[in-house]
Design a protein around this motif. Structure first.
Motif, PDB file in Angstrom:
ATOM      1  N   SER A 199       0.822  -1.212   0.000  1.00 19.40           N
ATOM      2  CA  SER A 199       0.000   0.000   0.000  1.00 19.40           C
ATOM      3  C   SER A 199       0.853   1.258   0.000  1.00 19.40           C
ATOM      4  CB  SER A 199      -0.930   0.003   1.224  1.00 19.40           C
ATOM      5  OG  SER A 199      -1.796  -1.110   1.212  1.00 19.40           O
TER       6      SER A 199
ATOM      7  N   ASP B 276      -1.597  -5.571  -7.862  1.00 18.68           N
ATOM      8  CA  ASP B 276      -2.937  -4.999  -7.799  1.00 18.68           C
ATOM      9  C   ASP B 276      -4.008  -6.042  -7.498  1.00 18.68           C
ATOM     10  OD1 ASP B 276      -2.035  -2.372  -8.551  1.00 18.68           O
ATOM     11  OD2 ASP B 276      -1.807  -3.123 -10.593  1.00 18.68           O
ATOM     12  N   GLU B 277      -3.594  -7.185  -6.990  1.00 18.48           N
ATOM     13  CA  GLU B 277      -4.564  -8.232  -6.710  1.00 18.48           C
ATOM     14  C   GLU B 277      -5.372  -7.911  -5.455  1.00 18.48           C
ATOM     15  OE1 GLU B 277      -1.833 -11.327  -4.079  1.00 18.48           O
ATOM     16  OE2 GLU B 277      -2.054 -11.627  -6.247  1.00 18.48           O
ATOM     17  N   LEU B 278      -6.468  -8.608  -5.297  1.00 18.69           N
ATOM     18  CA  LEU B 278      -7.327  -8.375  -4.142  1.00 18.69           C
ATOM     19  C   LEU B 278      -6.622  -8.777  -2.855  1.00 18.69           C
ATOM     20  CD1 LEU B 278     -10.715  -9.745  -5.579  1.00 18.69           C
ATOM     21  CD2 LEU B 278      -9.980  -7.353  -5.387  1.00 18.69           C
ATOM     22  N   ILE B 279      -7.070  -8.201  -1.762  1.00 19.30           N
ATOM     23  CA  ILE B 279      -6.481  -8.502  -0.459  1.00 19.30           C
ATOM     24  C   ILE B 279      -6.663  -9.990  -0.135  1.00 19.30           C
ATOM     25  CG2 ILE B 279      -6.593  -8.008   2.007  1.00 19.30           C
ATOM     26  CD1 ILE B 279      -7.613  -5.239   1.312  1.00 19.30           C
ATOM     27  N   SER B 280      -5.587 -10.618   0.320  1.00 21.24           N
ATOM     28  CA  SER B 280      -5.639 -12.025   0.690  1.00 21.24           C
ATOM     29  C   SER B 280      -4.974 -12.212   2.046  1.00 21.24           C
ATOM     30  CB  SER B 280      -4.944 -12.891  -0.368  1.00 21.24           C
ATOM     31  OG  SER B 280      -3.568 -12.555  -0.447  1.00 21.24           O
TER      32      SER B 280
END
Length: 239
Positions: free
Chosen positions: A44, A202-206
């Motif tokens: 971030s 830029d992938e989703l939060i995991s």
């Protein structure tokens, strides 16, 4: 750097055994470890700092005489010398070659010396030139500047080769771009950013992004380096 900071805090914890606030050193070291190995935070903060990818459609709509490529992508000290050893910043060169092949830039200007005190023949721009020669890249469309030792000098020396009236496309790492753009703007160049080398995703939060990882430590290290570099340049009046 983050890893050094964590190490020094924990080292102080073991050295100052009689200090009444010693327990806070252990707590601080643990907090720093959690923060600097957290990939969500690192990703971030680095995304917020680095320059966003250029709009390729808009870039293609204009013609640039010069694409200015900043070096910092090879290991010039590695043997044998019959090949070029690239590091993770090689994306700078790959993107530059793509821009040339698509006719977006007419001439590739490579800036960067980087020679050591013991080896004056290790200018990185010359190393890259030899690589381009080896793959039959049109060398007549390449200009090299092999004396600059940092981004400030790259911007200053560029005026010896490039007219400040011409719009140039600046190619360097996304994390380095804010500092590089500032240096070239300070020298009154009409410059457009084309960032490369993205360590963020830029992938989703995991869930895995919240587990300790060395990738997060690497991202924080890059960010610390650029924060310190930008601050030093600003204080020195280079930006």
């Amino acid at each position: 750097m983050p890893a050094t900071l964590i190490g020094l805090i924990w080292l102080a914890y073991f050295i100052f055994r009689k200090w009444k606030f010693r327990k806070y050193l252990a707590l601080l070291g643990f907090v720093c470890f959690i923060v600097f190995t957290n990939d969500f935070l690192a990703n971030s903060f680095l995304k917020a700092w680095q320059t966003e990818p250029a709009n390729l459609g808009k870039i293609k709509a204009q013609n640039y005489t010069y694409g200015v490529l900043l070096t910092g992508m090879t290991n010039t000290l590695k043997e044998p010398k019959d090949r070029v050893y690239f590091n993770q910043n090689a994306d700078r060169l790959l993107q530059s070659m793509m821009l040339f092949e698509q006719g977006i830039i007419d001439t590739l200007y490579i800036s960067g010396g980087g020679a050591t005190a013991l080896r004056k023949d290790l200018q990185e721009s010359r190393v890259l030139l030899s690589y381009l020669e080896s793959i039959n890249f049109p060398i007549e469309k390449v200009i090299i500047e092999d004396q600059s030792r940092n981004t400030v000098e790259s911007a200053r020396f560029a005026s010896d080769f490039i007219s400040k009236q011409r719009k140039i496309l600046l190619i360097t790492s996304a994390s380095h771009m804010p500092r590089a753009m500032g240096c070239f703007a300070k020298e009154d160049f009409n410059v457009v950013a084309y960032p490369a080398v993205y360590f963020t995703n830029d992938e989703l939060i995991s869930l895995s992004m919240f587990l300790p990882s060395y990738e997060a430590l690497l991202k924080w290290t890059i960010l610390f380096k650029e924060w310190m570099g930008y601050s030093a340049y600003w204080l020195a009046g280079y930006l």
